[in-house]
Design a protein around this motif. Structure first.
Motif, mmCIF file in Angstrom:
data_model
loop_
_atom_site.group_PDB
_atom_site.id
_atom_site.type_symbol
_atom_site.label_atom_id
_atom_site.label_comp_id
_atom_site.label_asym_id
_atom_site.label_seq_id
_atom_site.Cartn_x
_atom_site.Cartn_y
_atom_site.Cartn_z
ATOM 1 N N TYR A 5 -2.565 6.233 -2.444
ATOM 2 C CA TYR A 5 -3.240 7.250 -1.637
ATOM 3 C C TYR A 5 -2.389 8.509 -1.548
ATOM 4 C CZ TYR A 5 -6.092 3.305 -0.076
ATOM 5 O OH TYR A 5 -6.915 2.202 -0.048
ATOM 6 N N VAL A 6 -3.055 9.648 -1.418
ATOM 7 C CA VAL A 6 -2.378 10.927 -1.233
ATOM 8 C C VAL A 6 -2.965 11.626 -0.014
ATOM 9 C CG1 VAL A 6 -1.857 13.190 -2.217
ATOM 10 C CG2 VAL A 6 -1.962 11.185 -3.701
ATOM 11 N N GLU A 35 -6.053 10.546 8.679
ATOM 12 C CA GLU A 35 -6.193 9.970 7.338
ATOM 13 C C GLU A 35 -5.195 8.834 7.132
ATOM 14 O OE1 GLU A 35 -7.841 13.993 5.059
ATOM 15 O OE2 GLU A 35 -5.707 13.465 4.951
ATOM 16 N N LEU A 36 -3.976 9.002 7.609
ATOM 17 C CA LEU A 36 -2.975 7.945 7.496
ATOM 18 C C LEU A 36 -3.402 6.711 8.289
ATOM 19 C CD1 LEU A 36 -0.221 7.016 6.462
ATOM 20 C CD2 LEU A 36 0.838 8.164 8.417
ATOM 21 N N SER A 37 -3.930 6.915 9.474
ATOM 22 C CA SER A 37 -4.406 5.802 10.296
ATOM 23 C C SER A 37 -5.560 5.075 9.620
ATOM 24 C CB SER A 37 -4.860 6.313 11.671
ATOM 25 O OG SER A 37 -3.788 6.875 12.387
ATOM 26 N N PRO A 81 2.670 18.525 0.598
ATOM 27 C CA PRO A 81 2.481 19.770 1.350
ATOM 28 C C PRO A 81 1.271 20.503 0.786
ATOM 29 C CG PRO A 81 4.158 20.082 -0.306
ATOM 30 C CD PRO A 81 3.762 18.630 -0.383
ATOM 31 N N PRO A 82 0.710 21.482 1.497
ATOM 32 C CA PRO A 82 -0.426 22.241 0.962
ATOM 33 C C PRO A 82 -0.097 22.935 -0.350
ATOM 34 C CG PRO A 82 -0.165 22.652 3.302
ATOM 35 C CD PRO A 82 1.048 21.882 2.866
ATOM 36 N N VAL A 129 0.869 -1.182 0.000
ATOM 37 C CA VAL A 129 0.000 0.000 0.000
ATOM 38 C C VAL A 129 0.904 1.230 0.000
ATOM 39 C CG1 VAL A 129 -1.792 1.260 1.250
ATOM 40 C CG2 VAL A 129 -1.766 -1.258 1.277
ATOM 41 N N SER A 130 0.825 2.020 -1.056
ATOM 42 C CA SER A 130 1.713 3.174 -1.180
ATOM 43 C C SER A 130 0.968 4.478 -0.899
ATOM 44 C CB SER A 130 2.351 3.214 -2.570
ATOM 45 O OG SER A 130 1.366 3.259 -3.574
#
Length: 202
Positions: A162-163, A175-177, A122-123, A116-117
């Motif tokens: 995912y980004v 979001e990462l979790s 950054p904003p 899973v990548s």
């Protein structure tokens, strides 16, 4: 493979390391792969924890013996992932996270297409530049080199599953979790971990 492999990459200054450390504090089931590197330790970095620090001759010897899953030269230093340790962890059912650059991520995806990548953005590029200059630890030459590299890396974002845009650290961590938790529920992994829950094939 009973464990999940997570690849996290980002341009320098996007906050990747901060996010990964926060995830590891929140989710004890995720194990961080400690990379080998030839760069000098920074203040506070402990050998075997932040990186496995080594010399260029030792690094190249390990590479030639096939000990690395992937390796790359980044900003004049070598980095690599231990193949044996990673394969042992995944076979034992442990989730492993690789915090690597885009070049290394591409190499790992070829060997582990089921990984899973995740790419941390950054904003904006302007915010990224401000963060790099705000560190106060790098020379103008190093900052310029990192910014050039960041532009190239940010062009590779579509290669990732995912980004996550790291504008608010807490939101980005949530979001990462979420990605990590969802990945654990993929059918092939559940079949391996809970075979008793599945009916035999007809």
């Amino acid at each position: 493979m009973a464990g999940s492999l997570f690849i996290v990459a980002a341009p320098s200054g996007a906050g990747k390391t901060t996010l990964v450390r926060a995830l590891l504090s929140r989710d004890a089931a995720v194990r961080l792969s400690v990379s080998f590197t030839t760069r000098a330790p920074r203040d506070g970095e402990v050998n075997g924890v932040a990186y496995n620090f080594t010399s260029v001759p030792d690094f190249l010897a390990r590479r030639d013996r096939g000990e690395f899953l992937e390796w790359a030269e980044v900003h004049g230093n070598y980095y690599a992932t231990s193949r044996n340790w990673l394969e042992e962890q995944l076979a034992a059912g442990h989730d492993v996270l690789l915090e690597i650059d885009c070049q290394g991520a591409a190499q790992v995806r070829q060997i582990f297409p089921q990984a899973v990548s995740i790419f941390i953005l950054p904003p904006s590029f302007e915010v990224l530049e401000s963060r790099l200059r705000g560190r106060g630890t790098d020379s103008e030459e190093v900052i310029t080199r990192r910014l050039v590299g960041a532009r190239d890396e940010m062009q590779q974002v579509d290669q990732f599953d995912y980004v996550i845009i790291n504008n608010d650290l807490q939101v980005a961590l949530d979001e990462l979790s979420t990605v990590v938790r969802a990945a654990r529920l993929r059918t092939p992994l559940i079949r391996v971990r809970y075979p008793q829950s599945f009916l035999p094939a007809v």
